[in-house]
Design an enzyme around this catalytic site. Structure first.
Site, PDB file in Angstrom:
ATOM      1  N   GLU A 125       3.570  -5.405   7.312  1.00  0.00           N
ATOM      2  CA  GLU A 125       2.856  -4.501   8.014  1.00  0.00           C
ATOM      3  C   GLU A 125       2.971  -4.189   9.484  1.00  0.00           C
ATOM      4  O   GLU A 125       3.008  -2.940   9.998  1.00  0.00           O
ATOM      5  CB  GLU A 125       1.378  -4.874   7.881  1.00  0.00           C
ATOM      6  CG  GLU A 125       0.738  -4.666   6.693  1.00  0.00           C
ATOM      7  CD  GLU A 125       1.183  -5.816   5.671  1.00  0.00           C
ATOM      8  OE1 GLU A 125       1.939  -6.661   6.216  1.00  0.00           O
ATOM      9  OE2 GLU A 125       0.303  -6.054   4.414  1.00  0.00           O
ATOM     10  N   GLY A 129       0.527  -4.968   0.823  1.00  0.00           N
ATOM     11  CA  GLY A 129      -0.738  -5.032  -0.090  1.00  0.00           C
ATOM     12  C   GLY A 129      -0.142  -5.870  -1.798  1.00  0.00           C
ATOM     13  O   GLY A 129      -0.918  -6.461  -2.272  1.00  0.00           O
ATOM     14  N   GLU A 149      -0.487  -9.406  -1.250  1.00  0.00           N
ATOM     15  CA  GLU A 149      -2.144  -9.536  -1.002  1.00  0.00           C
ATOM     16  C   GLU A 149      -2.452  -9.677  -2.370  1.00  0.00           C
ATOM     17  O   GLU A 149      -3.461 -10.420  -2.587  1.00  0.00           O
ATOM     18  CB  GLU A 149      -2.555  -8.566  -0.055  1.00  0.00           C
ATOM     19  CG  GLU A 149      -1.999  -8.915   1.336  1.00  0.00           C
ATOM     20  CD  GLU A 149      -2.693  -7.940   2.083  1.00  0.00           C
ATOM     21  OE1 GLU A 149      -2.232  -6.543   1.963  1.00  0.00           O
ATOM     22  OE2 GLU A 149      -3.231  -7.978   3.179  1.00  0.00           O
ATOM     23  N   ALA A 167       0.855  -1.377   0.103  1.00  0.00           N
ATOM     24  CA  ALA A 167       0.073  -0.174   0.047  1.00  0.00           C
ATOM     25  C   ALA A 167       0.816   1.131  -0.027  1.00  0.00           C
ATOM     26  O   ALA A 167       2.245   1.217   0.418  1.00  0.00           O
ATOM     27  CB  ALA A 167      -0.867   0.003   1.300  1.00  0.00           C
TER      28      ALA A 167
HETATM   29  N1  3HC Z   1       4.595   3.639  -0.161  1.00  0.00           N
HETATM   30  C1  3HC Z   1       4.941   4.863  -0.294  1.00  0.00           C
HETATM   31  N2  3HC Z   1       6.352   4.978  -0.778  1.00  0.00           N
HETATM   32  C2  3HC Z   1       7.286   4.142  -0.645  1.00  0.00           C
HETATM   33  C3  3HC Z   1       6.847   2.719  -0.113  1.00  0.00           C
HETATM   34  C4  3HC Z   1       5.467   2.425   0.038  1.00  0.00           C
HETATM   35  N3  3HC Z   1       4.763   1.385   0.337  1.00  0.00           N
HETATM   36  N4  3HC Z   1       7.804   1.701  -0.315  1.00  0.00           N
HETATM   37  C5  3HC Z   1       8.928   2.761  -0.356  1.00  0.00           C
HETATM   38  N5  3HC Z   1       8.406   4.062  -0.791  1.00  0.00           N
HETATM   39  C6  3HC Z   1       9.362   5.142  -1.095  1.00  0.00           C
HETATM   40  C7  3HC Z   1      10.210   5.322  -0.014  1.00  0.00           C
HETATM   41  O1  3HC Z   1       9.727   6.351   0.911  1.00  0.00           O
HETATM   42  C8  3HC Z   1      11.585   6.092  -0.818  1.00  0.00           C
HETATM   43  O2  3HC Z   1      11.073   7.146  -1.110  1.00  0.00           O
HETATM   44  P1  3HC Z   1      12.124   8.711  -1.290  1.00  0.00           P
HETATM   45  O3  3HC Z   1      12.835   8.290  -2.200  1.00  0.00           O
HETATM   46  O4  3HC Z   1      10.802   9.976  -1.489  1.00  0.00           O
HETATM   47  O5  3HC Z   1      12.968   8.923   0.156  1.00  0.00           O
HETATM   48  C9  3HC Z   1      11.332   5.472  -2.314  1.00  0.00           C
HETATM   49  O6  3HC Z   1       9.995   4.730  -2.208  1.00  0.00           O
HETATM   50  C10 3HC Z   1      12.292   4.150  -2.279  1.00  0.00           C
HETATM   51  O7  3HC Z   1      12.227   3.533  -1.095  1.00  0.00           O
HETATM   52  P2  3HC Z   1      13.503   3.033  -0.393  1.00  0.00           P
HETATM   53  O8  3HC Z   1      14.625   3.998  -0.274  1.00  0.00           O
HETATM   54  O9  3HC Z   1      13.132   2.236   0.832  1.00  0.00           O
HETATM   55  O10 3HC Z   1      14.147   1.936  -1.534  1.00  0.00           O
HETATM   56  P3  3HC Z   1      14.934   0.644  -1.263  1.00  0.00           P
HETATM   57  O11 3HC Z   1      15.381   0.115  -2.681  1.00  0.00           O
HETATM   58  O12 3HC Z   1      15.937   0.567  -0.337  1.00  0.00           O
HETATM   59  O13 3HC Z   1      13.759  -0.548  -0.656  1.00  0.00           O
HETATM   60  C11 3HC Z   1      11.480  -1.325  -0.432  1.00  0.00           C
HETATM   61  C12 3HC Z   1      12.701  -0.740  -1.462  1.00  0.00           C
HETATM   62  C13 3HC Z   1      12.079  -2.970   0.011  1.00  0.00           C
HETATM   63  C14 3HC Z   1      10.373  -1.700  -1.376  1.00  0.00           C
HETATM   64  C15 3HC Z   1      11.482  -0.443   0.663  1.00  0.00           C
HETATM   65  O14 3HC Z   1      11.086   0.754   0.357  1.00  0.00           O
HETATM   66  C16 3HC Z   1      10.308  -0.878   1.660  1.00  0.00           C
HETATM   67  O15 3HC Z   1      10.502  -1.740   2.397  1.00  0.00           O
HETATM   68  N6  3HC Z   1       9.025  -0.496   1.328  1.00  0.00           N
HETATM   69  C17 3HC Z   1       8.037  -0.606   2.419  1.00  0.00           C
HETATM   70  C18 3HC Z   1       7.148  -1.752   1.937  1.00  0.00           C
HETATM   71  C19 3HC Z   1       6.049  -2.039   2.928  1.00  0.00           C
HETATM   72  O16 3HC Z   1       6.204  -1.865   4.094  1.00  0.00           O
HETATM   73  N7  3HC Z   1       5.036  -2.559   2.232  1.00  0.00           N
HETATM   74  C20 3HC Z   1       3.831  -2.580   3.150  1.00  0.00           C
HETATM   75  C21 3HC Z   1       3.050  -1.486   2.962  1.00  0.00           C
HETATM   76  S1  3HC Z   1       1.552  -1.411   4.272  1.00  0.00           S
HETATM   77  C22 3HC Z   1       0.416  -2.674   3.427  1.00  0.00           C
HETATM   78  O17 3HC Z   1       0.752  -2.820   2.306  1.00  0.00           O
HETATM   79  C23 3HC Z   1      -0.786  -2.527   3.852  1.00  0.00           C
HETATM   80  C24 3HC Z   1      -1.730  -3.585   3.165  1.00  0.00           C
HETATM   81  O18 3HC Z   1      -1.810  -4.645   3.962  1.00  0.00           O
HETATM   82  C25 3HC Z   1      -3.157  -3.106   3.125  1.00  0.00           C
END
Ligand code: 3HC
Length: 709
Positions: free
Chosen positions: A132, A109, A112, A63
């Site tokens: 999450e 997500g 998912e 998400a």
């Molecule tokens: N939403 C919004 N922005 C995100 C994002 C996300 N899910 N994931 C990464 N970004 C953004 C970062 O903030 C960063 O932005 P910036 O360049 O402006 O600082 C850019 O994308 C690049 O991210 P990273 O610097 O972290 O890049 P990496 O290549 O080192 O890592 C990654 C990539 C492994 C995808 C890491 O970003 C990550 O772990 N992201 C979060 C993943 C996550 O937690 N997903 C679950 C979200 S909650 C969800 O899905 C709820 C659902 O169940 C409904």
């Protein structure tokens, strides 16, 4: 506007490409467009099957986290979650085989969505996860329901409570991924999809229960998980919530389970825990951005590195370079010290090998990147040197003068000092623009945090290179200013001061440690010091006294110095704040320390009393936030988030509380200010509110709010 999701028919396969850089997050518009594209594939007479794939470097990383903070009511959360659940059901109802083709990461997500597809294929390097919980929430788009149906309750519990990104090989073994494809992902996924169109057809995850055939065993796994979380969750709520949602799906079935997931998610997303962890997620990424050092600042290429000093820190730093594939010279003064350092490095790698973390071949190749030396031969070739000699100003000056002579003119000269004034020895090198502090945390090969300390003359290029090197070494670099102890050790002095004073006032060592572990710290202040060594702090205090200074405002308890004089340095000497049985690291309370505390209290005229757990937490966290505010105001940290990242990664401040600055925001700055005033009246003049804290409290703002304003 470029299309967020593209539809293309290729060789009778509908190829649906999500294109929402940088990580294909499910931002508004994306789930809708995926659903529409899948519906189109379903009705496209020329499409026999469909493949869902991500553009760029990854599948869908989850998400869009930026939107969580816009959910402000339970109703809004329920509505959004129901909408995404409905969309995923419609996607799952596609009448033609739908294959998720995964590269990079399928997270949250993203996984998912992939599980709502009928099949999942992936490249060998892909990783999947339900992270999450690291954002204080639970999977909210059916993850707690579909994952156990594919892979079993135990696996789902592990994924949803730990939040790790796991290698796809493990996901395939567990049944989450159907096939690992070694060749061209899209071409192979299309072939796989056509194969399925001719054989098994569609297969809905929600109708499967391969993972939970034995409901009683699955429920028992949930009970066992809750028990385990008492130790590992450290006070966080989301991991328990994830187990509750998984159990609901097992006991009530898919539909009712989804409804429970939606309700539990709403509770989590509005929680302070989630707000804290989401802030921290962005703070970690913001830390890499230095306000006055633009992204396009030129940086040096690091091809060869050197480390001076093969002690615990130097050896760990050399390992970091070797682990990143960068050859490194490791210099010591005597053969004996060099041999000792190398033996420790080898032992560390052997331990990783024994645990199955690395292969013998990897071990040999990595070790071969470290070249031991007793001279500066070859230093004229290196691009960065990290000095990790004994923490002594004269020695640092001599070392930097030597480094200025033996390295090439554009070599970066980094110091691993944890407290000393960078500027004082930067000048000795003759080129202070290239000098920077890189304060690693112990053990340097394990701990992710590096404080990058900007000297008065450090050039932007030097700063940008140091930040880039930290990233390349797999570290989290946070830029800080050059004050005594920088951010981490300057704040820890206040943390420890309060712990010592509480001890004199009547709390016991184990009461204080227990209160803080209950708060969520991995270890309490005294157990931590027994690990780090009481001698380390004592020597710093001695040095400071010799130059008429002290580490923290306020009275200095004599108790740690008494322990030092008694040779009680902590675990390494078998006793410190606690005592330890031979060969054991289990801390045993020692009445002798209580006696010392009583003696100190008598000498300082303190009447001892019972101290509550709440007071211990309030005193210690208030001291941290107040000093953090001073650091911010003085400009030694750029943002409250930088301080929080440092404290979370450097000292294990509980992530679900966001860090000391965010925690103070959640307590409320007027309350924090009121406490400081009360402590001032009760405990002495050293309790003075930081002007920034006072200002924010008076104007109804917060540390994080002040940043936005
Ligand atoms: N939403 C919004 N922005 C995100 C994002 C996300 N899910 N994931 C990464 N970004 C953004 C970062 O903030 C960063 O932005 P910036 O360049 O402006 O600082 C850019 O994308 C690049 O991210 P990273 O610097 O972290 O890049 P990496 O290549 O080192 O890592 C990654 C990539 C492994 C995808 C890491 O970003 C990550 O772990 N992201 C979060 C993943 C996550 O937690 N997903 C679950 C979200 S909650 C969800 O899905 C709820 C659902 O169940 C409904």
């Amino acid at each position: 506007m470029p299309e967020l999701v593209r539809y293309e028919l290729r060789d009778h396969v509908a190829v649906i490409t999500v294109d929402n850089p940088p990580v294909n997050a499910l931002s508004p518009g994306v789930p809708e467009a995926i659903e529409a594209a899948v519906a189109r594939a379903g009705g496209d007479p020329d499409a026999h099957a469909a493949v869902l794939i991500g553009a760029g470097s990854t599948f869908i990383a989850g998400a869009d986290i930026r939107f969580f903070e816009t959910i402000t009511t339970r109703e809004a959360s329920l509505e959004r979650s129901r909408a995404i659940h409905t969309r995923l059901r419609r996607i799952e109802d596609c009448p033609k085989p739908l294959v998720a083709a995964i590269h990079g990461t399928a997270l949250g997500g993203g996984l998912e969505v992939a599980m709502a597809c009928h099949y999942r294929v992936a490249v060998p390097s892909a990783r999947v996860g339900q992270p999450e919980v690291l954002l204080g929430i639970i999977p909210g788009a059916g993850g707690t329901q579909r994952l156990p149906r594919l892979a079993g309750a135990e696996f789902a519990i592990e994924m949803c409570t730990l939040g790790q990104h796991i290698p796809v090989t493990r996901a395939a073994e567990a049944g989450v991924v159907d096939r690992i494809l070694e060749g061209d992902l899209l071409a192979d996924a299309m072939r796989f999809a056509l194969e399925k169109a001719q054989s098994d057809g569609v297969r809905k995850t929600r109708d499967r229960n391969t993972g939970i055939t034995d409901g009683a065993a699955a429920v028992a796994a949930c009970a066992q998980a809750r028990h385990g979380l008492k130790k590992t969750a450290r006070g966080a709520h989301a991991p328990y919530a994830a187990v509750d949602a998984i159990q609901a799906g097992i006991e009530l079935g898919f539909d009712a389970g989804c409804e429970r997931e939606i309700e539990i998610f709403a509770g989590c997303v509005l929680s302070t825990e989630s707000r804290a962890m989401v802030r921290l997620f962005f703070a970690e990424r913001e830390a890499a951005k230095v306000p006055d050092v633009p992204k396009d600042t030129p940086t040096r290429e690091i091809r060869l590195a050197a480390v001076v000093g093969a002690g615990t820190m130097g050896g760990g730093i050399a390992m970091n370079y070797a682990n990143a594939g960068i050859p490194v010279l490791l210099k010591e003064v005597t053969q004996e010290a060099l041999d000792r350092g190398l033996a420790t490095i080898r032992r560390n790698y052997e331990t990783s090998f024994a645990k199955g973390k690395i292969t013998r071949d990897h071990l040999d190749r990595t070790l071969a990147l470290i070249t031991p030396t007793l001279t500066y031969d070859g230093f004229d070739q290196v691009d960065i040197v990290t000095e990790a000699v004994f923490e002594n100003m004269d020695l640092k000056k001599v070392t930097f003068a030597e480094l200025g002579r033996v390295t090439k003119p554009d070599c970066i000269l980094a110091s691993n000092t944890s407290t000393l004034d960078i500027d004082a020895f930067a000048r000795a090198s003759g080129r202070p623009a290239q000098v920077i502090g890189t304060h690693y945390f112990s053990p340097a090969n394990v701990m992710k945090l590096v404080e990058i300390v900007r000297g008065r003359d450090s050039s932007k290029e030097t700063i940008a290179t140091a930040m880039k090197v930290a990233k390349r070494l797999g570290k989290l670099g946070v830029l800080v200013g050059n004050c005594f102890g920088f951010v981490a050790n300057r704040m820890i002095a206040y943390y420890m001061r309060e712990a010592y004073l509480l001890l004199e006032e009547g709390a016991s060592v184990s009461e204080i440690d227990h209160a803080l572990t209950k708060f969520g710290m991995p270890v309490g202040p005294f157990a931590m010091q027994d690990i780090a060594g009481i001698d380390v702090g004592a020597r710093i205090r001695q040095h400071l006294r010799s130059i008429g200074k002290h580490r923290a405002e306020g009275p200095e308890s004599p108790v740690p110095d008494w322990l030092f004089e008694m040779g009680r340095y902590g675990q390494k000497t078998g006793s410190g704040w606690y005592r330890y049985e031979p060969g054991s690291r289990t801390p045993i309370p020692d009445p002798l320390v209580d006696e010392l505390a009583r003696k100190a209290a008598t000498e300082r005229g303190i009447e001892r009393r019972a101290v509550s757990e709440d007071e211990i937490i309030a005193r210690i966290t208030t001291a941290l936030a107040n000093e953090g505010a001073n650091i911010l105001q003085e400009g030694f940290a750029a943002r409250p988030g930088d301080i929080d990242v440092i404290y979370v990664y450097g000292f294990g401040f509980p992530r679900h509380r966001g860090g000391p600055m965010f925690y103070a925001d959640t307590v409320g700055l007027p309350t924090v200010l009121e406490r400081i005033r009360r402590y001032h009246d009760q405990l002495g003049d050293h309790w003075l509110p930081a002007p920034l804290l006072e200002h924010l409290a008076h104007t109804g703002r917060t540390f994080y709010g002040s940043q936005a304003g």
